[in-house]
Write a protein that holds these residues in place. Structure first.
Motif, PDB file in Angstrom:
ATOM      1  N   ARG A 105       0.758  -1.383  -0.031  1.00  0.00           N
ATOM      2  CA  ARG A 105      -0.106  -0.137   0.061  1.00  0.00           C
ATOM      3  C   ARG A 105       0.952   1.192   0.108  1.00  0.00           C
ATOM      4  NH1 ARG A 105      -4.180  -2.544   4.406  1.00  0.00           N
ATOM      5  NH2 ARG A 105      -5.467  -4.150   2.787  1.00  0.00           N
ATOM      6  N   LEU A 106       1.886   1.293   0.767  1.00  0.00           N
ATOM      7  CA  LEU A 106       3.068   2.078   0.742  1.00  0.00           C
ATOM      8  C   LEU A 106       3.410   2.672  -0.881  1.00  0.00           C
ATOM      9  CD1 LEU A 106       4.805   4.400   2.344  1.00  0.00           C
ATOM     10  CD2 LEU A 106       6.355   2.666   2.429  1.00  0.00           C
ATOM     11  N   ASP A 107       3.947   1.492  -1.424  1.00  0.00           N
ATOM     12  CA  ASP A 107       4.370   1.761  -2.893  1.00  0.00           C
ATOM     13  C   ASP A 107       3.355   2.156  -3.661  1.00  0.00           C
ATOM     14  OD1 ASP A 107       6.627   0.820  -1.979  1.00  0.00           O
ATOM     15  OD2 ASP A 107       6.671  -1.142  -2.576  1.00  0.00           O
ATOM     16  N   ARG A 108       1.963   1.659  -3.500  1.00  0.00           N
ATOM     17  CA  ARG A 108       1.040   2.007  -4.342  1.00  0.00           C
ATOM     18  C   ARG A 108       0.480   3.501  -4.368  1.00  0.00           C
ATOM     19  NH1 ARG A 108      -4.620  -1.387  -4.090  1.00  0.00           N
ATOM     20  NH2 ARG A 108      -4.404  -0.230  -2.042  1.00  0.00           N
ATOM     21  N   ASP A 109       0.063   3.904  -3.198  1.00  0.00           N
ATOM     22  CA  ASP A 109      -0.623   5.339  -3.033  1.00  0.00           C
ATOM     23  C   ASP A 109      -0.495   5.699  -1.622  1.00  0.00           C
ATOM     24  OD1 ASP A 109      -3.996   3.888  -3.506  1.00  0.00           O
ATOM     25  OD2 ASP A 109      -2.648   3.672  -1.985  1.00  0.00           O
ATOM     26  N   GLY A 110       0.668   5.087  -0.935  1.00  0.00           N
ATOM     27  CA  GLY A 110       0.822   5.710   0.508  1.00  0.00           C
ATOM     28  C   GLY A 110      -0.024   4.806   1.398  1.00  0.00           C
ATOM     29  N   PHE A 111       0.550   4.688   2.523  1.00  0.00           N
ATOM     30  CA  PHE A 111       0.395   4.048   3.885  1.00  0.00           C
ATOM     31  C   PHE A 111      -0.252   5.019   4.850  1.00  0.00           C
ATOM     32  CE2 PHE A 111       1.301   1.190   7.654  1.00  0.00           C
ATOM     33  CZ  PHE A 111       0.268   0.456   7.546  1.00  0.00           C
ATOM     34  N   ASN A 112      -1.440   5.059   5.098  1.00  0.00           N
ATOM     35  CA  ASN A 112      -2.232   5.987   5.904  1.00  0.00           C
ATOM     36  C   ASN A 112      -2.393   5.556   7.106  1.00  0.00           C
ATOM     37  OD1 ASN A 112      -4.713   4.983   5.625  1.00  0.00           O
ATOM     38  ND2 ASN A 112      -4.982   6.046   3.740  1.00  0.00           N
ATOM     39  N   ARG A 113      -2.758   6.299   8.426  1.00  0.00           N
ATOM     40  CA  ARG A 113      -3.098   6.050   9.485  1.00  0.00           C
ATOM     41  C   ARG A 113      -4.446   4.829   9.597  1.00  0.00           C
ATOM     42  NH1 ARG A 113      -6.418   9.107  12.849  1.00  0.00           N
ATOM     43  NH2 ARG A 113      -7.636  10.979  11.816  1.00  0.00           N
TER      44      ARG A 113
ATOM     45  N   ASN B   4      -6.091  -0.716  10.371  1.00  0.00           N
ATOM     46  CA  ASN B   4      -6.862  -1.804   9.956  1.00  0.00           C
ATOM     47  C   ASN B   4      -5.995  -3.106  10.016  1.00  0.00           C
ATOM     48  OD1 ASN B   4      -8.930  -3.308   8.553  1.00  0.00           O
ATOM     49  ND2 ASN B   4      -7.377  -3.601   6.634  1.00  0.00           N
ATOM     50  N   LEU B   5      -4.690  -2.952   9.831  1.00  0.00           N
ATOM     51  CA  LEU B   5      -3.724  -3.917   9.879  1.00  0.00           C
ATOM     52  C   LEU B   5      -3.584  -4.043  11.387  1.00  0.00           C
ATOM     53  CD1 LEU B   5      -1.002  -3.206   7.145  1.00  0.00           C
ATOM     54  CD2 LEU B   5      -3.304  -4.903   7.180  1.00  0.00           C
ATOM     55  N   ARG B   6      -3.505  -3.152  12.300  1.00  0.00           N
ATOM     56  CA  ARG B   6      -3.281  -3.518  13.724  1.00  0.00           C
ATOM     57  C   ARG B   6      -4.335  -4.213  14.367  1.00  0.00           C
ATOM     58  NH1 ARG B   6      -4.765  -1.851  18.642  1.00  0.00           N
ATOM     59  NH2 ARG B   6      -6.484  -0.702  17.742  1.00  0.00           N
TER      60      ARG B   6
END
Length: 402
Positions: free
Chosen positions: A129-137, A142-144
């Motif tokens: 997600r970071l590589d695609r369009d940024g990893f936001n809070r 959601n991952l947490r």
């Protein structure tokens, strides 16, 4: 200023050389009283601890503290002042979340499984997600929650059946009865565990059906509120532009806050008309809203006092350096303007738009998924064949006045 010098004084009584760039940033406060308030609050206390040597000036030292708003804000200021190296903050915070979660697990086997799940499933998702369009809070949260749900399910399985390899479908179903809201997050863990041969492949959880709120803001209230925002100069320009984009074009606040000047377009043939690149096709705004958008571009400033003189690419700047306003903050600001719920305002706008413009064209203009746009089209009483009919009609030359 005496308060500033006392805050940044090192053990020798002089200004800390390491923190001197941060002091220069804080000196840009337009109101000295605001600066004094900041220095007397938790942010200033952290600076005093760093200047005295009680707290190391590093990302690691800040990570060891409870992650309050003051800690996040000070970290951002230290990066802005080039005292600390910049980093992908949300990714770093997620790594910290993983460490904190694993430290709470007492069973060695559960800790090993969770560590593998985080390392080989959750972290690749974060990097993707970071590589695609940024990893936001929001993605980080959601991952947490996925990791937290896996921890709860593992603890339940260990207390009931002992190990993962002999877990049964009935046991998982019983856990799900008491944890219905975690169904999709638990499903993600079980799918990974099955592919990793940690549980029987027959154990699974179905994906939860999402229910979408279709309540709407009445057209009368929505249109009158949008008209007031377009004409009332007493309201803040940030709220006026955001409110109009929500009320008229059904935009979500989490998308609005990430808009930058790169998304703004200038019409090549109509002077004064601006547009936004929200989807595949440019969305050209009406003249009055175009004028408001131009005013926002000219007047926008970061919310934090020491950042007011610095350039920002965001149309809706926030408190932290190089960060936009948060979605929740923007929603609260719109609530004060008479928009009781941004979801109801968006729903009303979408229901009105799909009655006038074809759903596929709207999806391309506003950057919405085709499936979502078509669902609104069906709610309005349309069907997919209407798109073919509209294209055929548009391609036929008119032989008489309609």
């Amino acid at each position: 200023m005496q308060e500033l010098e006392e805050t940044f004084a090192g053990p020798d009584g002089r200004r800390s050389a390491q923190l001197a760039p941060l002091a220069e940033v804080l000196e840009q406060y337009e109101q000295p009283y605001s600066l004094v308030l900041y220095l007397r609050r938790p942010g200033g206390q952290l600076i005093r601890a760093m200047a005295s040597g009680d707290l190391e000036c590093s990302h690691e030292a800040l990570d060891a503290l409870r992650q309050t708003a003051s800690v996040h804000h000070l970290r951002a200021l230290l990066v802005l002042a080039e005292v600390l190296e910049p980093r992908e903050e949300q990714l770093a915070q997620f790594k910290r979340d993983i460490k904190v979660s694993l430290d709470k697990v007492t069973d060695p086997h559960d800790r090993s499984v969770l560590a593998r799940y985080a390392r080989w499933h959750l972290m690749p998702l974060a990097h993707h997600r970071l590589d695609r369009d940024g990893f936001n809070r929001y993605q980080r949260e959601n991952l947490r929650r996925k990791l937290q749900t896996a921890q709860l399910l593992l603890d339940y399985i260990r207390r009931r059946s002992g190990t993962l390899d002999n877990v049964t479908q009935a046991l998982v179903d019983r856990w799900l009865i008491a944890n219905k809201s975690r169904q999709n997050h638990a499903r993600s863990f079980l799918l990974w565990a099955a592919t990793s041969h940690l549980i029987p492949e027959t154990v699974a959880i179905a994906s939860a059906t999402r229910t979408i709120d279709r309540s709407i803001m009445s057209d009368a209230d929505r249109i009158l509120t949008a008209l007031r925002l377009e004409t009332d100069d007493s309201e803040h320009i940030t709220d006026r532009v955001a409110g109009c984009l929500v009320l008229q074009y059904g935009q979500r606040t989490d998308r609005l806050v990430n808009l930058t000047t790169d998304h703004v377009l200038v019409h090549p043939e109509e002077p004064g008309v601006l547009g936004l690149q929200l989807g595949r096709d440019p969305l050209w705004l009406r003249p009055r809203l175009s004028a408001l958008l131009q005013q926002l571009i000219n007047e926008r400033r970061p919310l934090a006092a020491p950042l007011r003189t610095r350039e920002t690419p965001y149309l809706f700047p926030g408190l932290r350096p190089a960060q936009p306003m948060t979605s929740n903050t923007l929603q609260r600001r719109l609530n004060r303007l008479g928009i009781p719920s941004t979801s109801k305002a968006r729903n009303g706008a979408w229901l009105a738009m799909v009655g006038a413009v074809h759903w596929k064209m709207l999806a391309d203009l506003l950057g919405l998924a085709d499936g979502t746009a078509h669902n609104w089209h069906k709610i309005n009483g349309g069907d997919r064949a209407s798109y073919v009919a509209s294209r055929l009609k548009a391609s036929q030359a008119a032989t008489e006045p309609e």
